[in-house]
Design a protein around this motif. Sequence first.
Motif, short mmCIF file in Angstrom:
data_model
loop_
_atom_site.label_atom_id
_atom_site.label_comp_id
_atom_site.label_asym_id
_atom_site.label_seq_id
_atom_site.Cartn_x
_atom_site.Cartn_y
_atom_site.Cartn_z
N VAL A 104 21.51 5.57 2.45
CA VAL A 104 21.87 6.63 3.28
C VAL A 104 20.62 7.44 3.67
N ARG A 105 20.49 7.76 4.78
CA ARG A 105 19.52 8.56 5.28
C ARG A 105 19.47 10.07 5.34
N ILE A 106 18.92 10.88 4.79
CA ILE A 106 19.24 12.38 4.83
C ILE A 106 18.35 13.02 6.20
N GLU A 107 19.12 13.69 6.96
CA GLU A 107 18.52 14.26 8.09
C GLU A 107 17.25 15.30 7.73
N SER A 108 16.39 15.37 8.37
CA SER A 108 15.15 16.10 7.96
C SER A 108 15.13 17.39 8.70
N ASN A 109 16.07 18.15 8.00
CA ASN A 109 16.38 19.57 8.55
C ASN A 109 16.56 20.72 7.46
N PHE A 110 15.63 21.74 7.34
CA PHE A 110 15.76 22.36 6.38
C PHE A 110 17.05 23.42 6.05
N GLU A 162 28.76 18.21 6.52
CA GLU A 162 27.61 19.06 7.26
C GLU A 162 26.94 17.93 8.17
N GLY A 163 27.25 16.80 8.14
CA GLY A 163 26.73 15.83 9.20
C GLY A 163 25.18 15.66 8.76
N VAL A 164 24.88 15.48 7.40
CA VAL A 164 23.62 15.52 7.11
C VAL A 164 22.92 13.90 6.74
N ALA A 165 24.06 13.25 6.47
CA ALA A 165 23.57 11.78 6.05
C ALA A 165 24.28 10.64 7.12
N SER A 166 23.12 9.79 7.23
CA SER A 166 23.46 8.46 8.07
C SER A 166 23.74 7.09 7.27
N VAL A 167 24.61 6.30 7.40
CA VAL A 167 24.60 5.18 6.70
C VAL A 167 23.63 4.18 7.32
N ILE A 168 22.73 3.51 6.64
CA ILE A 168 21.72 2.78 7.39
C ILE A 168 21.87 1.28 6.68
N GLY A 169 22.58 1.00 5.75
CA GLY A 169 22.92 -0.31 5.21
C GLY A 169 23.81 -0.39 3.98
N GLN A 170 24.89 -1.41 3.93
CA GLN A 170 25.77 -1.39 3.02
C GLN A 170 26.03 -2.74 2.54
N THR A 171 26.08 -2.98 1.16
CA THR A 171 26.70 -4.29 0.77
C THR A 171 28.01 -4.09 -0.22
N VAL A 172 28.29 -4.95 -0.76
CA VAL A 172 29.28 -5.14 -1.64
C VAL A 172 28.67 -4.60 -3.10
N LYS A 173 27.60 -4.22 -3.26
CA LYS A 173 26.99 -3.83 -4.42
C LYS A 173 26.37 -2.23 -4.30
#
Length: 332
Positions: free
Chosen positions: A297-303, A282-293
């Motif tokens: 993710v940030r969820i779009e502000s859209n009802f 649905e294109g609702v999530a954006s990855v804003i950071g990742q590590t080996v652990k």
Amino acid sequence: MSYSSIFRSRMKAKGANSYDRKMYNATRSFERWFNQSLARELVAIDNIEQYAVFQDHSQSNNKELSDDKYMITENKSNVKVGSVVNWRDSNWLVFTEEHKTIPTHKQTKVKESNHRIKWMIGDKVCNHGVGHHAYIQNQTLYTLGVSTSGHHGWIVDAKMMMYLQDNEETRNIKIGQRIFIGGAVYQIMFKDYVSRSGLINYLLEQDMINPSRDNIELEIADYYTALEDDFDDEIDGSNKEIVIRGSETAKIGSTNTFSAVVYDNGIETPEDITEWVVGDSEGVASVIGQTVKDITVRIESNFQKVGSVISIIGKTSDGAIGSKSVRIISPY
């Protein structure tokens, strides 16, 4: 029959109480709109002909990942999540069904099938030789898009997320099985038929084409060796279990972190996650950071994204995979 009896009979036909009468009027209002709508067309839903109304869905709400539509049908329709809809000579998969607070009709969201998948079942091509309609989305944008391979360092490693109707044939696709997509071969890494009842989603990893095994012209992998292959639901690292920790729901507009713990024969290990994938049709999530652990993710502000489902998937270097389904909810 007395006048009062006739009056009571007519009132009962419209509802025995205030709620029933309002529901009756709302249903009649929908039926008038539905029958007069310019967007009303004859379609086939799971091979059953009926009328449906289609409405455009803003592509900006879907990051232009696909040309989604809303489909409205009468309550008597057989439509459900996973249904295949034939409309204007194209085939569409039903992804979500809205639970109406005033149930005068059914409303679903559909995505156009962008590929037909074929594989061998014994010496026959699946679904009587015609294959199954699929919705496929490139997942490389949601991961690093690379993996390690022996001493050769980092190599390109495309990922695809594939959705198929949940049926007997699609449930029997095995982990490790290979299929053609757009002239390339991909291997099934992971499958999930729980988080979105009616559809099965598969995570696929790019593999090498082998002309001695694969029919390139027909785009059917393992065509020449189908009777010899015995795909197994186990993969390398199958003694391991990856537990993805984090909430099972995520509010629109929120930021969420999910962590992974790797267990080997039930014992926690310090092993790292080498790849993260976010399954997000649905294109609702954006990855804003990742590590080996962990991964954030940030969820779009859209009802309009309420009710969507994403999958958080972690993979170790030896191929063990763990996943968590996360449902998007309202902030209130």
